[in-house]
Scaffold this active site. Structure first.
Site, PDB file in Angstrom:
ATOM      1  N   GLN A  50       6.155  66.845  29.737  1.00 22.76           N
ATOM      2  CA  GLN A  50       7.368  67.661  29.591  1.00 22.76           C
ATOM      3  C   GLN A  50       8.452  66.966  28.780  1.00 22.76           C
ATOM      4  O   GLN A  50       9.450  67.589  28.430  1.00 22.76           O
ATOM      5  CB  GLN A  50       7.926  68.037  30.968  1.00 22.76           C
ATOM      6  N   HIS A  70       0.404  69.159  35.795  1.00 25.27           N
ATOM      7  CA  HIS A  70       0.924  68.908  34.442  1.00 25.27           C
ATOM      8  C   HIS A  70       0.151  67.780  33.766  1.00 25.27           C
ATOM      9  O   HIS A  70      -0.100  67.813  32.563  1.00 25.27           O
ATOM     10  CB  HIS A  70       2.388  68.474  34.495  1.00 25.27           C
ATOM     11  N   GLY A  88      11.144  67.782  39.928  1.00 23.11           N
ATOM     12  CA  GLY A  88       9.957  67.080  39.461  1.00 23.11           C
ATOM     13  C   GLY A  88       9.877  67.157  37.944  1.00 23.11           C
ATOM     14  O   GLY A  88      10.355  68.122  37.338  1.00 23.11           O
ATOM     15  N   CYS A 137       9.569  75.895  36.742  1.00 22.80           N
ATOM     16  CA  CYS A 137       9.129  74.724  35.989  1.00 22.80           C
ATOM     17  C   CYS A 137      10.145  74.503  34.875  1.00 22.80           C
ATOM     18  O   CYS A 137      10.539  75.468  34.212  1.00 22.80           O
ATOM     19  CB  CYS A 137       7.738  74.988  35.398  1.00 22.80           C
ATOM     20  N   LEU A 138      10.559  73.262  34.676  1.00 19.51           N
ATOM     21  CA  LEU A 138      11.582  72.989  33.660  1.00 19.51           C
ATOM     22  C   LEU A 138      11.112  73.343  32.246  1.00 19.51           C
ATOM     23  O   LEU A 138      11.930  73.523  31.357  1.00 19.51           O
ATOM     24  CB  LEU A 138      12.015  71.521  33.720  1.00 19.51           C
ATOM     25  N   HIS A 143       2.074  70.536  41.652  1.00 18.93           N
ATOM     26  CA  HIS A 143       2.569  71.072  40.378  1.00 18.93           C
ATOM     27  C   HIS A 143       2.660  69.965  39.313  1.00 18.93           C
ATOM     28  O   HIS A 143       2.201  70.135  38.181  1.00 18.93           O
ATOM     29  CB  HIS A 143       3.946  71.724  40.622  1.00 18.93           C
ATOM     30  N   GLU A 144       3.242  68.813  39.696  1.00 19.34           N
ATOM     31  CA  GLU A 144       3.431  67.731  38.712  1.00 19.34           C
ATOM     32  C   GLU A 144       2.088  67.122  38.307  1.00 19.34           C
ATOM     33  O   GLU A 144       1.876  66.796  37.139  1.00 19.34           O
ATOM     34  CB  GLU A 144       4.370  66.642  39.257  1.00 19.34           C
TER      35      GLU A 144
HETATM   36 NI    NI Z   1       6.549  72.019  35.770  1.00 18.45          NI
END
Ligand code: NI
Length: 170
Positions: A51, A139, A46, A93-94, A135-136
């Site tokens: 991000q 963000h 995701g 998380c990236l 989660h996304e």
């Molecule tokens: Ni994330």
């Protein structure tokens, strides 16, 4: 299609709520395609616009990480309209490389969004998909996974991150 730089915590853009997408144009299509390429290259399941340093309400998900086109989702202006149950599981998380923490999330969510043409879509997700959607979409509200844990765990995570930033391992 381009692979974009992934913004890491504590960049301020990650903590800011995004703005609704109003123009369903080629620019949006290009951003979405770049985000999909960036997510697959990372690799991740995701990725949300903040991000990659953007403040549009847009995220992409793919639990198959590029193996199954049917699993790819591009969600414009998504919001969680229903959540049921609560489960704790480890997630990453990236924007937080190699940091895994246990986060409580709903077991099942219903999400309403639009596609790249502005058509309404509705998605029901359970388990990992519910976790990823939640989660996304967090963000897009400027909420990070470390905001979903206890203050004690958050402090521990922040300390770990600070040490890794100092060691240039972030
Ligand atoms: Ni994330």
């Amino acid at each position: 299609m381009a692979i974009l730089d992934i913004v890491k915590y504590p960049e301020p853009v990650l903590m800011e709520p995004t703005s609704a997408v109003e123009e369903f144009d080629d620019e949006l299509r290009e951003l979405a395609a770049d985000m999909v390429a960036t997510m697959h290259a990372a690799p991740g399941i995701g990725l949300a616009a903040p991000q990659v340093g953007r403040s549009e309400r847009l995220c992409v998900l793919d639990l198959s990480v590029g193996d199954d086109e049917a699993e790819l989702m591009v969600l414009v202006n998504p919001r969680v309209v229903e959540e049921h149950g609560n489960v704790k599981d480890e997630e990453g998380c990236l924007s937080f490389p190699d940091l895994m923490i246990i986060v409580p999330r709903p077991e099942r969510v219903v999400v309403e969004a639009q596609d790249l043409d502005g058509n309404p879509i509705r998605i029901e997700g359970e388990e990992l998909l519910a976790r990823c959607l939640h989660h996304e979409i967090d963000h897009l509200d400027g909420v990070l996974f470390i905001d979903r844990v206890s203050p004690l765990k958050r402090d521990l995570a922040r300390r770990k991150i600070r040490r890794r930033i100092q060691a240039q391992d972030w």
